[in-house]
Write an enzyme that holds these catalytic residues in place. Structure first.
Site, PDB file in Angstrom:
ATOM      1  N   HIS C  12       0.834  -1.220   0.000  1.00 12.21           N
ATOM      2  CA  HIS C  12       0.000   0.000   0.000  1.00 12.21           C
ATOM      3  C   HIS C  12       0.867   1.268   0.000  1.00 12.21           C
ATOM      4  O   HIS C  12       0.563   2.238   0.699  1.00 12.21           O
ATOM      5  CB  HIS C  12      -1.004  -0.027   1.165  1.00 12.21           C
ATOM      6  CG  HIS C  12      -0.393  -0.139   2.535  1.00 12.21           C
ATOM      7  ND1 HIS C  12      -1.037  -0.759   3.585  1.00 12.21           N
ATOM      8  CD2 HIS C  12       0.785   0.298   3.044  1.00 12.21           C
ATOM      9  CE1 HIS C  12      -0.276  -0.687   4.673  1.00 12.21           C
ATOM     10  NE2 HIS C  12       0.821  -0.053   4.372  1.00 12.21           N
ATOM     11  N   HIS C  59      -0.688   4.621   9.858  1.00 17.87           N
ATOM     12  CA  HIS C  59       0.702   5.093   9.895  1.00 17.87           C
ATOM     13  C   HIS C  59       0.767   6.383  10.690  1.00 17.87           C
ATOM     14  O   HIS C  59       1.094   7.436  10.143  1.00 17.87           O
ATOM     15  CB  HIS C  59       1.217   5.318   8.476  1.00 17.87           C
ATOM     16  CG  HIS C  59       1.179   4.105   7.606  1.00 17.87           C
ATOM     17  ND1 HIS C  59       0.022   3.649   7.014  1.00 17.87           N
ATOM     18  CD2 HIS C  59       2.150   3.231   7.233  1.00 17.87           C
ATOM     19  CE1 HIS C  59       0.287   2.562   6.298  1.00 17.87           C
ATOM     20  NE2 HIS C  59       1.563   2.277   6.426  1.00 17.87           N
TER      21      HIS C  59
HETATM   22 FE   LIG Z   1       2.485   0.803   5.305  1.00 16.69          FE
END
Ligand SMILES: [Fe+3]
Ligand SMILES: [Fe+3]
Lengths: 281, 139, 281, 139
Positions: C12, C59
């Site tokens: 991703h 994240h």
């Molecule tokens: Fe990642």
């Protein structure tokens, strides 16, 4: 090496915090409740634990509906008293023990408990009332505290078996902490109470006492009690007793009761209090 | 206490909770229904919000995604109605505290008793679970 | 009855989102990467899944250091694209499936997974980039999404075994949802990459491909790979591959590979992509 | 891949992570050390904070509980120094994005290569793990 030397169970009714904060502990209504904690206050003075792992539930104070952790462990430096709608309780800030807390958190995750780590939060009556019951009104709490918040509000709450197993894993984690620390684990909440609906006011002296019996000695029968049984027998908020199972699980195979207290009522609730120590079988 | 097998099926698990008289267990279904009531109640943890709410309750309520039914139940302090709409008592407790009410008084208002009688019932050992454990089982 | 009909694994990488958003997918650099997703885009159009359980990691977007849930499941109605420092990605809001999400959350907790329930959050590239890879640039995403955020940032992250077991429990939960739904589960992140320090830029084609091999067929060997092995062999951020294990665990005893793609490099990362379906053994 | 017994002891588990060359695994110890650096970086997710930061970096940094060392490392965009101080790359990525830098360029700056050489290395298959798996084991 750190060791869990004792387990303490106690209700954490907000009204008891009010009684302490307003100097009413010797009133007719409160005196018999607080009398049952006299033994423990004295004992705690002698025990001088370094750290308490304080299992409690957040009553919609630190966590709202946006986020609901099943098991959250406080790894922060310090926690302020929450404003639950009438201003924060006038108690000292709660000092954490980040070294031990992070050690436990890390060990638990490696042990396949899916912990949520919390570094900043306010703590409500669920955590501060037991401190007041055990330590009165000091300038500064005489122990460091690792808050362990359990979801007992939104269903499903964790199973009794999972709570007991978490306690066992906490004991393993504490035992592998290199520093020499006297650690207690407290399970709070309960006993029978229902704070809602036409059935509110339900209390069950017999069931509560049987539950306390089950935490003493060698049986681990209590880990299999289903959520519906707590609700049917002890009211919707009686489910808080699953937090006592975490404390009990952390004490190992066998326990001995040092002190026991039961009183009805306090506000809407039955007060239960138990001091246990691990016993080698 | 433990002679039953653990209920693992979520449907069966949730169904049990509807079998307790005079009781609404705070399941996901209720949590979803009462989401904004509970978030409104939670907002009363801030002193400035309590002030604004007290100054004009309806105006404050209008800031939240609440049905008219929910707003009316808040204004009337009809706690049973709020619970039926998915409120949870720990959230609603912030409203109770804002009102300066004791928890016992608010809780008593959900029962068949007035506050005096409720206190008397509690002093006498509380409400017995006898006959109130199960709607179907009548025990 | 709802069923998990397929599993999709994919890196991703944020840069792939940029490529889509800026119309660069046919550039020399990106074309071979996107070509490997052509098969899947077509297949998804035919499959028309109703819901994707999208396993990803946040994240440091929705969760900062204040709170770190190990496993968080999104039960909300809708999720906006997070602003990761250059404004939110210009993609549609992600629609949730609260009925199925709550059903899974409830089942998992009863099954002794200590889930954190999330009702409101923004979702970052970890979730939106795979949607772009599989569906391009629609006005509205053609599926509902249940975000499942896994902590792979702060150690310890969950064990591979725990991830696999979570996948198995998710499959059980989906199978007990009464509505007839075509559900896919996606595992995202990986493959080899290290985004920090003098060792940054590490890639390991051989290990990555061996890992993909282990997700196909009947072996469950991959659940025992230790965190240190991911780090040594695939770089610190290669640890994201544990999220693929959740996807794999949800597909049952045996799988069949429908499509496979591997490309080096994309930015700092090796791109891996796998489409699996459960196979009765 | 799986012929080893799972490491259950947290001390042994954490010790392994210090054995990887040129690598700082984001353990609790690092997370605690870098707490405020990471929270500062996180604040750059808001456009208004990015503006304030860009207008006067030092003044913005002074609002956070940061050591002079940490502030200097931010001002110098010395990512390796930040990581040594407990920063995590996913948090720091908000700073990288605020600067309008590509992730690869920022990451390259932590290595022995300039950006061009780094890109060439990646295009050629990336850095080999050979000899970079273990400090002690030298494999
Ligand atoms: Fe990642
Ligand atoms: Fe409580």
């Amino acid at each position: 090496m750190a060791r869990i030397t004792a387990g303490v169970a106690s209700s954490h009714v907000p009204l008891l915090g009010v009684a302490v904060d307003q100097g009413k502990t010797q009133d007719d209504y409160f005196a018999p409740i607080f009398a049952g904690y006299d033994w423990t206050r004295k004992w705690e003075e002698e025990q001088k634990p370094n750290v308490v792992i304080l299992v409690y539930n957040d009553h919609a104070s630190a966590f709202d509906m946006k986020i609901i952790p099943t098991f959250a462990i406080g790894c922060g430096e310090t926690y302020a008293s929450a404003d639950e709608g009438f201003g924060p309780r006038p108690v000292p800030d709660v000092e954490g023990h980040p070294d031990l807390a992070w050690h436990i958190a890390q060990s638990l995750i490696l042990d396949e408990f899916d912990m949520t780590i919390i570094n900043e939060m306010d703590v409500d009556h669920g955590l501060t009332v037991p401190l007041s019951m055990m330590f009165g009104q000091p300038e500064k709490w005489p122990v460091k505290v690792i808050p362990l918040a359990v979801n007992v509000v939104t269903y499903p709450v964790p199973t009794g078996n999972r709570c007991w197993a978490l306690g066992e894993a906490i004991a393993d984690a504490v035992a592998s902490f290199p520093e020499d620390l006297n650690v207690q684990i407290w399970g709070t909440g309960g006993m029978s109470h229902q704070l809602q609906g036409p059935r509110a006011g339900l209390l069950n002296r017999e069931w509560d006492n049987r539950f306390m019996d089950l935490l003493i000695g060698e049986t681990d029968e209590a880990r299999e009690i289903e959520h519906i049984e707590y609700i049917r027998e002890t009211g919707t908020e009686g489910i808080e007793m699953i937090m006592w199972l975490i404390m009990r699980g952390a004490l190992g195979k066998k326990t001995r009761a040092l002190h026991r207290h039961y009183h009805i009522p306090c506000s809407n609730t039955a007060i239960g209090h138990l001091v246990l120590e691990p016993e080698s079988s | 206490m433990s002679d039953k097998k653990r209920v693992r099926d979520i449907h069966a698990y949730l169904e049990q909770f509807e079998d307790v008289p005079g009781t609404r267990v705070y399941t996901a279904a209720r949590a979803r229904k009462g989401y904004h009531i509970n978030q409104f109640a939670m907002s009363l943890m801030k002193a400035e919000n309590r002030e604004r709410f007290k100054a004009d309750e309806r105006a404050y309520l209008d800031e939240w995604q609440l049905s008219d039914e929910a707003k009316d139940a808040v204004l009337a302090r009809d706690y049973n109605a709020l619970l039926d709409l998915g409120a949870n008592i720990y959230f609603v407790s912030k409203l109770i505290s804002t009102d300066g009410l004791s928890f016992a008084e608010a809780v008593a208002s959900m029962t068949e008793h007035n506050f005096e009688d409720y206190k008397a019932m509690m002093a006498a050992g509380g409400r017995s679970p006898e006959g109130l454990r199960s709607i179907k089982g009548k025990y």
